[in-house]
Design a protein around this motif. Structure first.
Motif, PDB file in Angstrom:
ATOM      1  N   ASP A 145       0.818  -1.220   0.000  1.00  0.00           N
ATOM      2  CA  ASP A 145       0.000   0.000   0.000  1.00  0.00           C
ATOM      3  C   ASP A 145       0.852   1.271   0.000  1.00  0.00           C
ATOM      4  N   PHE A 146       2.164   1.122  -0.157  1.00  0.00           N
ATOM      5  CA  PHE A 146       3.053   2.281  -0.202  1.00  0.00           C
ATOM      6  C   PHE A 146       2.903   2.950  -1.563  1.00  0.00           C
ATOM      7  N   LEU A 147       2.613   4.245  -1.577  1.00  0.00           N
ATOM      8  CA  LEU A 147       2.305   4.956  -2.820  1.00  0.00           C
ATOM      9  C   LEU A 147       3.567   5.264  -3.612  1.00  0.00           C
ATOM     10  N   LEU A 148       3.522   4.976  -4.903  1.00  0.00           N
ATOM     11  CA  LEU A 148       4.670   5.168  -5.782  1.00  0.00           C
ATOM     12  C   LEU A 148       4.287   6.118  -6.913  1.00  0.00           C
ATOM     13  N   PHE A 149       4.829   7.342  -6.850  1.00  0.00           N
ATOM     14  CA  PHE A 149       4.577   8.360  -7.863  1.00  0.00           C
ATOM     15  C   PHE A 149       5.832   8.588  -8.688  1.00  0.00           C
ATOM     16  N   SER A 150       5.654   8.733  -9.992  1.00  0.00           N
ATOM     17  CA  SER A 150       6.761   9.125 -10.855  1.00  0.00           C
ATOM     18  C   SER A 150       6.971  10.624 -10.760  1.00  0.00           C
ATOM     19  N   GLY A 151       8.243  11.009 -10.696  1.00  0.00           N
ATOM     20  CA  GLY A 151       8.591  12.418 -10.786  1.00  0.00           C
ATOM     21  C   GLY A 151       9.250  12.744 -12.105  1.00  0.00           C
ATOM     22  N   ASP A 152       9.072  11.862 -13.073  1.00  0.00           N
ATOM     23  CA  ASP A 152       9.687  12.013 -14.398  1.00  0.00           C
ATOM     24  C   ASP A 152       8.605  11.852 -15.452  1.00  0.00           C
ATOM     25  N   ASP A 153       8.151  12.977 -16.026  1.00  0.00           N
ATOM     26  CA  ASP A 153       7.041  12.939 -16.974  1.00  0.00           C
ATOM     27  C   ASP A 153       7.308  12.024 -18.165  1.00  0.00           C
ATOM     28  N   ALA A 154       8.541  12.024 -18.661  1.00  0.00           N
ATOM     29  CA  ALA A 154       8.849  11.286 -19.887  1.00  0.00           C
ATOM     30  C   ALA A 154       8.633   9.786 -19.734  1.00  0.00           C
ATOM     31  N   SER A 155       8.852   9.257 -18.536  1.00  0.00           N
ATOM     32  CA  SER A 155       8.673   7.819 -18.299  1.00  0.00           C
ATOM     33  C   SER A 155       7.450   7.533 -17.429  1.00  0.00           C
ATOM     34  N   GLY A 156       6.633   8.558 -17.188  1.00  0.00           N
ATOM     35  CA  GLY A 156       5.505   8.394 -16.280  1.00  0.00           C
ATOM     36  C   GLY A 156       4.508   7.336 -16.710  1.00  0.00           C
ATOM     37  N   LEU A 157       4.218   7.263 -18.012  1.00  0.00           N
ATOM     38  CA  LEU A 157       3.261   6.261 -18.487  1.00  0.00           C
ATOM     39  C   LEU A 157       3.768   4.853 -18.210  1.00  0.00           C
ATOM     40  N   ASN A 158       5.027   4.587 -18.542  1.00  0.00           N
ATOM     41  CA  ASN A 158       5.585   3.264 -18.289  1.00  0.00           C
ATOM     42  C   ASN A 158       5.662   2.971 -16.797  1.00  0.00           C
ATOM     43  N   PHE A 159       5.877   3.997 -16.005  1.00  0.00           N
ATOM     44  CA  PHE A 159       5.890   3.857 -14.547  1.00  0.00           C
ATOM     45  C   PHE A 159       4.532   3.363 -14.057  1.00  0.00           C
ATOM     46  N   MET A 160       3.462   3.973 -14.564  1.00  0.00           N
ATOM     47  CA  MET A 160       2.119   3.545 -14.166  1.00  0.00           C
ATOM     48  C   MET A 160       1.780   2.177 -14.748  1.00  0.00           C
ATOM     49  N   ARG A 161       2.236   1.908 -15.951  1.00  0.00           N
ATOM     50  CA  ARG A 161       2.000   0.592 -16.552  1.00  0.00           C
ATOM     51  C   ARG A 161       2.625  -0.522 -15.698  1.00  0.00           C
ATOM     52  N   ALA A 162       3.731  -0.185 -15.057  1.00  0.00           N
ATOM     53  CA  ALA A 162       4.435  -1.164 -14.221  1.00  0.00           C
ATOM     54  C   ALA A 162       3.922  -1.194 -12.787  1.00  0.00           C
ATOM     55  N   GLY A 163       2.868  -0.444 -12.495  1.00  0.00           N
ATOM     56  CA  GLY A 163       2.248  -0.529 -11.177  1.00  0.00           C
ATOM     57  C   GLY A 163       2.314   0.723 -10.339  1.00  0.00           C
ATOM     58  N   GLY A 164       2.877   1.818 -10.882  1.00  0.00           N
ATOM     59  CA  GLY A 164       2.903   3.071 -10.145  1.00  0.00           C
ATOM     60  C   GLY A 164       1.513   3.657  -9.993  1.00  0.00           C
ATOM     61  N   LEU A 174      -6.371   7.091 -17.942  1.00  0.00           N
ATOM     62  CA  LEU A 174      -6.310   5.986 -18.907  1.00  0.00           C
ATOM     63  C   LEU A 174      -5.336   4.917 -18.435  1.00  0.00           C
ATOM     64  N   ALA A 175      -4.162   5.347 -18.017  1.00  0.00           N
ATOM     65  CA  ALA A 175      -3.136   4.382 -17.601  1.00  0.00           C
ATOM     66  C   ALA A 175      -3.572   3.600 -16.370  1.00  0.00           C
ATOM     67  N   LEU A 176      -4.122   4.292 -15.388  1.00  0.00           N
ATOM     68  CA  LEU A 176      -4.494   3.628 -14.141  1.00  0.00           C
ATOM     69  C   LEU A 176      -5.714   2.730 -14.303  1.00  0.00           C
ATOM     70  N   SER A 177      -6.475   2.916 -15.403  1.00  0.00           N
ATOM     71  CA  SER A 177      -7.609   2.031 -15.680  1.00  0.00           C
ATOM     72  C   SER A 177      -7.256   0.958 -16.723  1.00  0.00           C
ATOM     73  N   GLY A 178      -5.980   0.920 -17.120  1.00  0.00           N
ATOM     74  CA  GLY A 178      -5.515  -0.135 -18.021  1.00  0.00           C
ATOM     75  C   GLY A 178      -5.733   0.114 -19.493  1.00  0.00           C
ATOM     76  N   HIS A 179      -6.099   1.329 -19.893  1.00  0.00           N
ATOM     77  CA  HIS A 179      -6.331   1.652 -21.305  1.00  0.00           C
ATOM     78  C   HIS A 179      -5.034   2.198 -21.911  1.00  0.00           C
ATOM     79  N   PHE A 180      -4.082   1.290 -22.092  1.00  0.00           N
ATOM     80  CA  PHE A 180      -2.734   1.732 -22.426  1.00  0.00           C
ATOM     81  C   PHE A 180      -2.574   2.161 -23.880  1.00  0.00           C
ATOM     82  N   ALA A 181      -3.303   1.585 -24.794  1.00  0.00           N
ATOM     83  CA  ALA A 181      -3.168   1.973 -26.200  1.00  0.00           C
ATOM     84  C   ALA A 181      -3.548   3.441 -26.385  1.00  0.00           C
ATOM     85  N   GLU A 182      -4.667   3.836 -25.782  1.00  0.00           N
ATOM     86  CA  GLU A 182      -5.095   5.226 -25.880  1.00  0.00           C
ATOM     87  C   GLU A 182      -4.153   6.141 -25.107  1.00  0.00           C
TER      88      GLU A 182
END
Length: 293
Positions: free
Chosen positions: A180-199, A220-228
């Motif tokens: 339950d430890f929250l993981l936020f990306s502080g790097d916009d360029a890799s943020g999508l992949n960060f969320m795809r990997a569970g961020g 979109l990313a947090l709901s699993g709609h990665f193509a869009e």
């Protein structure tokens, strides 16, 4: 608790160096209207290093009052002196905020045990949630996953803004820290992949200029709609990269003025306005994102 797109909000300033409170109010309204999930006030992007504590308290109090619980408001409380960090936290804790973002001690380059003690003492100065903030490129120190895991045992240390841009670092944090430890990306360029990997989201500079797009991207990313999400992220990649062509927040303030969102891109010294050679580069990134004609 916290998730999605949090904006690392800039601080509008007038040409005489005073804080532009009317501009700040308009900026906060923009984020409330365009779906930003939370505000981070008085972090690095806000130029906290050149803003006095009394000014910071005033800005944070005004923003918290304006938001009035609609979305979470986190306050930056970082310092390279632990005693100052504790005092700052106690002062800001009096305000109607939802938590803190605490950057690693900068310039001193403490060892891991020093950062551990620093965070433990700062967190003890409040009962509100604390997000750690690891940004080695600016502070000169790297808060390692094993240290984060130990800090995660503190009740009100609830997550981290991890700005290394490394997905390996994300997997190390996932391995070491509670689920339950929250993981936020502080790097916009890799943020999508960060969320795809569970961020759980992004604390974003790009969201200053593209709040609706970044909010949608995170949803979109947090709901699993990665193509869009990928299609949207491609249009923002220019901004993700070029907003750091000079030291943050120099480019993002220029972009906000260019878009007509702010009337001035003024910054307090030692930061200076964007060099003319970079104007067209940011302009092209704004065009790619569909933010200017």
């Amino acid at each position: 608790m916290f998730s999605g797109c949090f904006v690392a909000l800039v601080t509008p300033m007038l040409p005489d160096g005073e804080i532009d409170y009317k501009g700040l109010e308009q900026l906060v309204d923009l984020h409330l209207q365009h779906g930003t999930d939370g505000l981070v006030i008085m972090g690095t992007t806000a130029e906290a290093a050149t803003i006095s504590l009394s000014e910071q308290s005033d800005v944070i109090a005004r923003v918290a009052g304006q938001v009035s619980g609609q979305i979470p408001v986190l306050a930056g409380n970082g310092s390279n002196a632990t005693a100052e960090g504790v005092a700052r936290t106690r002062e800001l804790d009096k305000l109607a905020i939802d938590g803190f973002l605490t950057v690693t001690p900068f310039y001193n380059k403490p060892m891991q045990k020093g950062m551990l003690a620093h965070y433990q003492q700062v967190a003890a100065a409040t009962q509100k949630p604390v997000l750690l903030y690891n940004v080695p490129g600016r502070t000169g120190v790297d808060l390692l996953p094993e240290t984060v895991a130990e800090l995660a045992m503190t009740d009100n240390i609830v997550g981290i803004k991890e700005a290394t841009g490394s997905l390996t670092r994300l997997s190390d944090l996932q391995r070491c820290c509670p689920g339950d430890f929250l993981l936020f990306s502080g790097d916009d360029a890799s943020g999508l992949n960060f969320m795809r990997a569970g961020g759980h989201g992004v604390i974003s500079v790009t969201a200053n200029v593209a709040p609706a797009q970044m909010s949608r991207l995170c949803k979109l990313a947090l709901s699993g709609h990665f193509a869009e999400a990928e299609q949207l992220d491609q249009s923002l990649q220019g901004l993700h990269h070029q907003l750091f062509i000079e030291s943050n927040p120099i480019p993002v303030k220029w972009a906000l003025q260019r878009m007509g969102v702010m009337t001035s891109d003024f910054m307090r010294l030692p930061l200076t306005q964007l060099e003319p050679i970079h104007h067209q580069i940011i302009e092209q990134a704004l065009q790619q994102a569909g933010l200017v004609a």
